[in-house]
Structures are given as C-alpha cells and as structure tokens.
Design an enzyme around this catalytic site. Structure first.
Site, PDB file in Angstrom:
ATOM      1  N   HIS A  21       0.796  -0.790   0.004  1.00  0.00           N
ATOM      2  CA  HIS A  21      -0.032  -0.260   0.004  1.00  0.00           C
ATOM      3  C   HIS A  21       0.746   1.459   0.077  1.00  0.00           C
ATOM      4  O   HIS A  21       2.060   0.974  -0.322  1.00  0.00           O
ATOM      5  CB  HIS A  21      -0.791  -0.033   1.214  1.00  0.00           C
ATOM      6  CG  HIS A  21      -0.170   0.354   2.471  1.00  0.00           C
ATOM      7  ND1 HIS A  21       0.266   1.122   3.117  1.00  0.00           N
ATOM      8  CD2 HIS A  21      -0.310  -0.588   3.647  1.00  0.00           C
ATOM      9  CE1 HIS A  21       0.787   0.785   4.299  1.00  0.00           C
ATOM     10  NE2 HIS A  21       0.406  -0.433   4.123  1.00  0.00           N
ATOM     11  N   HIS A  24       3.558   1.578   2.367  1.00  0.00           N
ATOM     12  CA  HIS A  24       5.542   0.303   1.251  1.00  0.00           C
ATOM     13  C   HIS A  24       5.972   1.301   0.819  1.00  0.00           C
ATOM     14  O   HIS A  24       6.853   2.038   0.377  1.00  0.00           O
ATOM     15  CB  HIS A  24       4.983  -0.220   0.817  1.00  0.00           C
ATOM     16  CG  HIS A  24       4.147  -0.895   2.194  1.00  0.00           C
ATOM     17  ND1 HIS A  24       2.693  -1.886   2.308  1.00  0.00           N
ATOM     18  CD2 HIS A  24       4.958  -1.823   2.900  1.00  0.00           C
ATOM     19  CE1 HIS A  24       2.791  -2.898   2.723  1.00  0.00           C
ATOM     20  NE2 HIS A  24       3.715  -2.920   3.881  1.00  0.00           N
ATOM     21  N   CYS A 129       3.149 -11.851  19.205  1.00  0.00           N
ATOM     22  CA  CYS A 129       1.666 -11.696  18.101  1.00  0.00           C
ATOM     23  C   CYS A 129       1.809 -11.576  16.517  1.00  0.00           C
ATOM     24  O   CYS A 129       2.812 -11.610  15.636  1.00  0.00           O
ATOM     25  CB  CYS A 129       2.003 -10.410  18.102  1.00  0.00           C
ATOM     26  SG  CYS A 129       0.571  -9.112  16.847  1.00  0.00           S
ATOM     27  N   CYS A 132       2.273  -9.192  13.765  1.00  0.00           N
ATOM     28  CA  CYS A 132       4.316  -8.524  14.483  1.00  0.00           C
ATOM     29  C   CYS A 132       5.207 -10.166  13.927  1.00  0.00           C
ATOM     30  O   CYS A 132       6.367  -9.247  13.186  1.00  0.00           O
ATOM     31  CB  CYS A 132       4.522  -8.256  15.092  1.00  0.00           C
ATOM     32  SG  CYS A 132       3.437  -6.935  15.957  1.00  0.00           S
ATOM     33  N   CYS A 146      -2.041  -6.934  20.961  1.00  0.00           N
ATOM     34  CA  CYS A 146      -0.984  -6.016  20.901  1.00  0.00           C
ATOM     35  C   CYS A 146      -1.212  -4.641  20.467  1.00  0.00           C
ATOM     36  O   CYS A 146      -1.857  -4.416  19.943  1.00  0.00           O
ATOM     37  CB  CYS A 146      -0.831  -6.636  19.476  1.00  0.00           C
ATOM     38  SG  CYS A 146       0.832  -5.553  18.237  1.00  0.00           S
ATOM     39  N   HIS A 149      -1.574  -4.312  16.812  1.00  0.00           N
ATOM     40  CA  HIS A 149      -2.507  -5.130  15.595  1.00  0.00           C
ATOM     41  C   HIS A 149      -3.861  -4.942  16.017  1.00  0.00           C
ATOM     42  O   HIS A 149      -4.546  -5.750  15.629  1.00  0.00           O
ATOM     43  CB  HIS A 149      -2.001  -6.151  15.424  1.00  0.00           C
ATOM     44  CG  HIS A 149      -0.481  -6.603  14.096  1.00  0.00           C
ATOM     45  ND1 HIS A 149       0.295  -5.906  14.458  1.00  0.00           N
ATOM     46  CD2 HIS A 149      -0.945  -6.393  12.864  1.00  0.00           C
ATOM     47  CE1 HIS A 149       1.551  -5.993  13.267  1.00  0.00           C
ATOM     48  NE2 HIS A 149       0.555  -5.936  11.744  1.00  0.00           N
ATOM     49  N   LYS A 293      -2.600   4.171  12.440  1.00  0.00           N
ATOM     50  CA  LYS A 293      -1.736   3.608  11.058  1.00  0.00           C
ATOM     51  C   LYS A 293      -2.659   3.386  10.154  1.00  0.00           C
ATOM     52  O   LYS A 293      -3.311   2.508  10.502  1.00  0.00           O
ATOM     53  CB  LYS A 293      -0.871   2.887  11.844  1.00  0.00           C
ATOM     54  CG  LYS A 293       0.658   2.711  10.957  1.00  0.00           C
ATOM     55  CD  LYS A 293       1.528   1.199  11.056  1.00  0.00           C
ATOM     56  CE  LYS A 293       2.303   0.890  10.475  1.00  0.00           C
ATOM     57  NZ  LYS A 293       2.570  -0.967  10.375  1.00  0.00           N
ATOM     58  N   LYS A 296      -2.391  -3.317   6.333  1.00  0.00           N
ATOM     59  CA  LYS A 296      -2.660  -4.137   6.235  1.00  0.00           C
ATOM     60  C   LYS A 296      -3.910  -5.126   7.238  1.00  0.00           C
ATOM     61  O   LYS A 296      -4.825  -5.290   6.465  1.00  0.00           O
ATOM     62  CB  LYS A 296      -1.880  -4.987   5.513  1.00  0.00           C
ATOM     63  CG  LYS A 296      -1.401  -5.167   4.138  1.00  0.00           C
ATOM     64  CD  LYS A 296      -0.644  -6.100   3.344  1.00  0.00           C
ATOM     65  CE  LYS A 296       0.824  -5.586   4.294  1.00  0.00           C
ATOM     66  NZ  LYS A 296       2.100  -6.134   3.617  1.00  0.00           N
TER      67      LYS A 296
HETATM   68  N1  MSP Z   1       8.762  -8.388   6.599  1.00  0.00           N
HETATM   69  C1  MSP Z   1       9.680  -6.894   7.650  1.00  0.00           C
HETATM   70  C2  MSP Z   1      10.364  -6.015   7.233  1.00  0.00           C
HETATM   71  C3  MSP Z   1      12.078  -7.136   7.157  1.00  0.00           C
HETATM   72  S1  MSP Z   1      12.997  -5.589   6.992  1.00  0.00           S
HETATM   73  C4  MSP Z   1      14.450  -6.748   7.399  1.00  0.00           C
HETATM   74  C5  MSP Z   1       7.921  -5.971   7.244  1.00  0.00           C
HETATM   75  N2  MSP Z   1       7.121  -5.639   6.563  1.00  0.00           N
HETATM   76  S2  MSP Z   1       5.666  -4.145   6.872  1.00  0.00           S
HETATM   77  O1  MSP Z   1       5.356  -5.595   5.350  1.00  0.00           O
HETATM   78  O2  MSP Z   1       5.973  -5.052   7.527  1.00  0.00           O
HETATM   79  O3  MSP Z   1       6.928  -3.500   6.068  1.00  0.00           O
HETATM   80  C6  MSP Z   1       7.503  -2.495   7.231  1.00  0.00           C
HETATM   81  C7  MSP Z   1       7.476  -1.151   6.569  1.00  0.00           C
HETATM   82  O4  MSP Z   1       7.190  -0.695   5.915  1.00  0.00           O
HETATM   83  C8  MSP Z   1       8.204   0.151   7.244  1.00  0.00           C
HETATM   84  O5  MSP Z   1       9.033   0.468   8.584  1.00  0.00           O
HETATM   85  C9  MSP Z   1       8.037   0.900   6.330  1.00  0.00           C
HETATM   86  O6  MSP Z   1       9.100   0.946   5.958  1.00  0.00           O
HETATM   87  C10 MSP Z   1       6.972   0.699   5.481  1.00  0.00           C
HETATM   88  N3  MSP Z   1       5.038   0.916   5.588  1.00  0.00           N
HETATM   89  C11 MSP Z   1       4.451   0.114   6.462  1.00  0.00           C
HETATM   90  N4  MSP Z   1       3.022   0.708   6.110  1.00  0.00           N
HETATM   91  C12 MSP Z   1       3.322   2.117   7.023  1.00  0.00           C
HETATM   92  C13 MSP Z   1       2.590   3.033   7.243  1.00  0.00           C
HETATM   93  N5  MSP Z   1       1.188   2.864   7.072  1.00  0.00           N
HETATM   94  N6  MSP Z   1       3.373   4.455   6.934  1.00  0.00           N
HETATM   95  C14 MSP Z   1       4.455   4.330   6.522  1.00  0.00           C
HETATM   96  N7  MSP Z   1       5.148   3.685   6.168  1.00  0.00           N
HETATM   97  C15 MSP Z   1       4.511   1.865   6.570  1.00  0.00           C
HETATM   98  O7  MSP Z   1       7.766  -5.093   8.909  1.00  0.00           O
END
Ligand code: MSP
Length: 486
Positions: A21, A24, A129, A132, A146, A149, A293, A296
C-alpha cells in the site's frame, strides 16, 4: 582518477502476505529519490528492495486463500514489481527471501553462529503477536492485545534455539551513543538508548518447530526447526548485494514499527559476523488515515496503483514527500493531494514553464545571468538537506525558488520589454527552469525529463547545477505539465 564513492541504500523487505500500500510506497520512494540523487552526484549507487516471504503469517494467509505458499508469494512479488514499475522506481536488485542463493547464505550464517556457540538450545516463553511475527514486551501489550495490531497476543513456550543477543547489549549501547551506528532522527536515537539503558536484552529464539512453521528456512543443524523469519529477513541486506564492495549500507530506511529490532537484533548479528555496521538508520513516520496507522491488518489502506494511475507517479511522489516532514506522521488524503497538485504543481511549476516557453516564442535567447534572481536559489541549503535526508525541506526550498521565478515574471513583465532587456529576462527564466529541472529530477524524474525535452536541456548532471549554462536554442511545443483537477 579518484575512486568514486559508493552509496548503498535499502528499504525493508516487505511482507509478502498481502499487496503493498501507500505506506510501503513511501519508504521505497524515499529510497528511490536518494538513489537517484546520489547517482547524479556521480556516486556508485546500489539500491536494494524486495520481499520477506517466509514465516507463519504468510504460511497461514496462503493456506486460507487455498494456495501453496510459494505460488502465493510469487504472485505478491510479481504485483510488487509491477507497482515499482508503475511508480518508476529504479532499484538495482529485488531480493526475495525464497531465492535459493539467499537461503543458502542464511544457512551458512546459522551454522557459523551455532559452531561459535552464539546459538544454543534452550527454552523460550513469552507473549507473541502473529501480526508482528514478534514476541512482545510488556510495554507493547495493552489489555492482552498487541498495541499495534489490536489482536490478542498468545503466551508461547517452546523448545528453541536461542541467539545470544544479551551478549551485545553493552556494545550496542555504546555504538549507538557514539553515532558509530547512527540513528536518525535524534528522537529515535534517544528512544533506543533509553530502552537499552532501562531494559535487559534477552537472548532471542531464532527457531520455530517445523510442525508449526514449515514455511521457513530449515536450520542446518536441526531439520525439525525452521529459522525465525526476522533472522532470515535481516540477512537480505547482505545477500541482496550483487557486489560486496557496497557494504556497509550508507542508509537503511524504515518506519517506527520495525526500528527497535533493527537497532538491536540486526546490529548484534553483524557484530557476531564481525561485519561493519550500516552507517545510519533513518526512521520515518507513519502514513495515517484519520490519525490511525495505515496497515493491511487494520484494513484502511490506500492503493498506490490507483493513485499513480489517476494522478501520475511524479504527483504521488511530490505529494508524499512535500506533505509530511520526514520523521513525522502524516495523514494521507486525496483532497490534500489534489490541492497540492493544483496549487503547487500546476499553479507554480507548470505555470512557470508554460509562461516562459510561451513568452520565448520557441527560442531561448542569449543573455547574461541576473544575480538578483540567481542569488535567490538556496543551493547550499538544498544540498545540505539532501545530505541529511530532509527531503521535504529540500523540496520546499526548490519550490521557494520557483516562487521567486514567478515573482520575477511579475516584476519584469517581459512582454512589455524589448531588445536586450527582454532577451535577458527570458534567458534568466529559461536558465532557472534548467536548474530547477536538475533539482527536481530525483523527485519527479518524468517531469524533469519532459522539461528537458521541451527546452532541449541536457540530461540532469550535478556539474550543470549552476547558472549561465543555458544555450541559445529552440524550445519545442509541448503539452502543459499538470492539467488542473477540478
Ligand atoms: N518484513 C518486515 C521487514 C523486514 S526487513 C529486514 C516488515 N514488513 S512490512 O511489510 O510490514 O513493512 C514495514 C515497513 O513498511 C515499515 O517499516 C515502513 O517502511 C513501511 N510501511 C508500512 N506501513 C506504513 C505506513 N502506514 N506508513 C509509513 N510506512 C509504512 O515489517
């Protein structure tokens, strides 16, 4: 010739349990801007992104959608690549943790830790959790849920292999304190130092029984266990490099959710491997929807395909960077995006370009630099902001100069001038557009390219980032850059 300096930037590898989304896209866009900027500075750049494809969460999501995990993650990865293409993201490698090479390397590291007694067999019990994929500390749990979440945590106890994280606590604290492992912004550094001063780092379980999590990398020394997904995931930053010369990472980007593990487990693993630590972690804020926040698991996500298709990837990039000071949280709204599109992109940048090309009537005249305009560009500040990853501030300065150019048009009223005076005013405006186009090229590559094609300016190059280099020449007819949205 002096050796080119290198620049290695990473994003987190995103979970392949659902489509990506705007949140990311935010991190990946920041990385892309930095990569393009450093390339323009003449550095040898490597930009890594990819997917985190193992673990219980993905195993469960795949099962509930009736697909084999591999097929499931293949589809998500394809979709992510399509997304990066539609956002014009120029990464150098897209790593997937199911890549064979990655799996082999992870097993090598696990065996090494085991041989060196950094991994040992024990028992682990804590709250977990599945959202996470992490054990949670008391402060991260609210009323049995959590905090992130909003779903119940489970008390887990398991025979497990543990990594001696506790051994590294003192070193980590001192490295972070001295900025040998630099954590930005400063509030995050303070937060993690406080955490490391007040809490004891426990050894962590790095294994899951295969009966529970089969979708993971098998431990090389115990086939009944798979590797905890975070250990597997962190190593992507090493295994995803096509050439070891890029290590250590210069900037690792992420948001707050995964910053603590990146400031503890990850550097501890590197210390255990006797590898240099990344130069800095940069932690940006969350994209929120009505203050919550975007995630997903909360089901309030904005689809970046939709936004890019409707408004264009440059507009999304501009909005995303300009709207939120890097490091703070900010709400995403389509209304705010439209406002910025109309008031800033169309009225300021678009208008400047179309007025100047109109007044020039197809020709950039020759002229000499007018310091009263050129001196309004705060180039040193912009370079400084780019260096400090204050992208929002750099962009604001660039647009402040665009304002100055529009004011110059108002002041000079070139249409009332004649001869040399007119030529000079128009020359300075065209030359400023050339400089602006170089400056925005990392943020809005397509817009910059359109301007360059229209005015026959060369490709963006840091060497041309000064005034007086525009050449007398032809301006082509072109569509307006940003059509106003009603
Ligand atoms: N797979 C792990 C990361 C492993 S790295 C060795 C993970 N994945 S995640 O899909 O949850 O991605 C988290 C990251 O996505 C956040 O740290 C950020 O970089 C980005 N974001 C996800 N949602 C976000 C927001 N709502 N706002 C800003 N960044 C966001 O954690």
């Amino acid at each position: 010739m002096p050796k080119k300096s290198k620049f290695y930037v990473t994003t987190p590898i995103y979970y392949a349990n659902a489509r990506l989304h705007i949140g990311h896209a935010y991190t990946t866009i920041i990385a892309d801007i930095l990569a393009r900027w450093h390339k323009m500075l003449g550095e040898d750049v490597f930009f890594l992104t990819g997917m985190d494809e193992h673990g219980k969460k993905i195993q469960e999501t795949a099962e509930s959608s009736g697909k084999k995990p591999q097929k499931f993650v293949d589809e998500i990865a394809e979709n992510a690549k399509k997304l990066w293409k539609s956002l014009d993201i120029e990464y150098d490698n897209f790593i997937r943790t199911t890549d064979k090479e990655h799996v082999k390397e992870v097993q090598k590291v696990l065996q090494k830790f085991y041989d060196e007694k950094l991994i040992y067999k024990g028992k682990y019990e804590a709250y977990y959790c599945t959202g996470c994929e992490q054990y949670k500390t008391a402060s991260e749990i609210e009323e049995g849920m959590c905090a992130l979440h909003k779903r119940p945590v489970e008390l887990r106890s398991e025979g497990a292999y543990l990594f001696r994280l506790s051994k590294f606590q003192k070193d980590l604290l001192s490295l972070i304190k001295k900025d040998k492992y630099r954590i930005q912004p400063i509030e995050r550094k303070n937060e993690i130092m406080y955490f490391l001063e007040k809490n004891k780092l426990n050894d962590i379980s790095i294994s899951r029984p295969k009966s529970e999590v089969y979708w993971g990398i098998e431990l090389p020394f115990d086939k009944e266990h798979t590797c905890y997904v975070w250990i597997d995931a962190f190593l992507n930053y090493l295994t995803g490099l096509k050439d070891k010369k890029y290590w250590p990472a210069d900037v690792q980007l992420m948001s707050k959710d995964i910053f603590r593990v990146h400031a503890t487990i990850w550097p501890a693993m590197l210390l255990a491997l006797k590898k240099e630590l990344p130069k800095q972690l940069f932690i940006h804020g969350y994209f929120t929807i009505n203050g919550q926040k975007m995630s997903k698991s909360l089901g309030n996500v904005v689809d970046p395909f939709y936004v890019a298709e409707k408004y264009g990837s440059d507009v999304l990039k501009y909005f995303i960077i300009r709207h939120i000071p890097l490091g703070s949280d900010g709400d995403f709204s389509e209304t705010a995006l439209k406002d910025r599109h109309n008031n800033e992109l169309a009225n300021k940048l678009g208008n400047l370009v179309s007025r100047v090309s109109g007044m020039c009537k197809g020709i950039i005249p020759s002229g000499i630099t007018d310091d009263s305009l050129a001196s309004r560009l705060k180039l040193t500040e912009i370079m400084g902001h780019m260096n400090n990853i204050e992208l929002d501030r750099a962009l604001a300065e660039i647009f402040a100069f665009i304002d100055k150019c529009n004011e110059y048009v108002q002041q000079k009223e070139p249409w009332r001038l004649e001869g040399k005076e007119k030529d000079n005013a128009l020359y300075n405006l065209a030359d400023s557009i050339r400089v602006i186009s170089i400056l925005i090229s990392s943020f809005m590559p397509q817009t910059s390219q359109k301007i360059n094609e229209q005015f026959n300016f060369p490709k963006p190059d840091i060497k041309n980032l000064k005034f007086g280099l525009a050449k007398k020449g032809i301006i082509n007819k072109a569509d307006i850059l940003f059509a106003k949205i009603e």
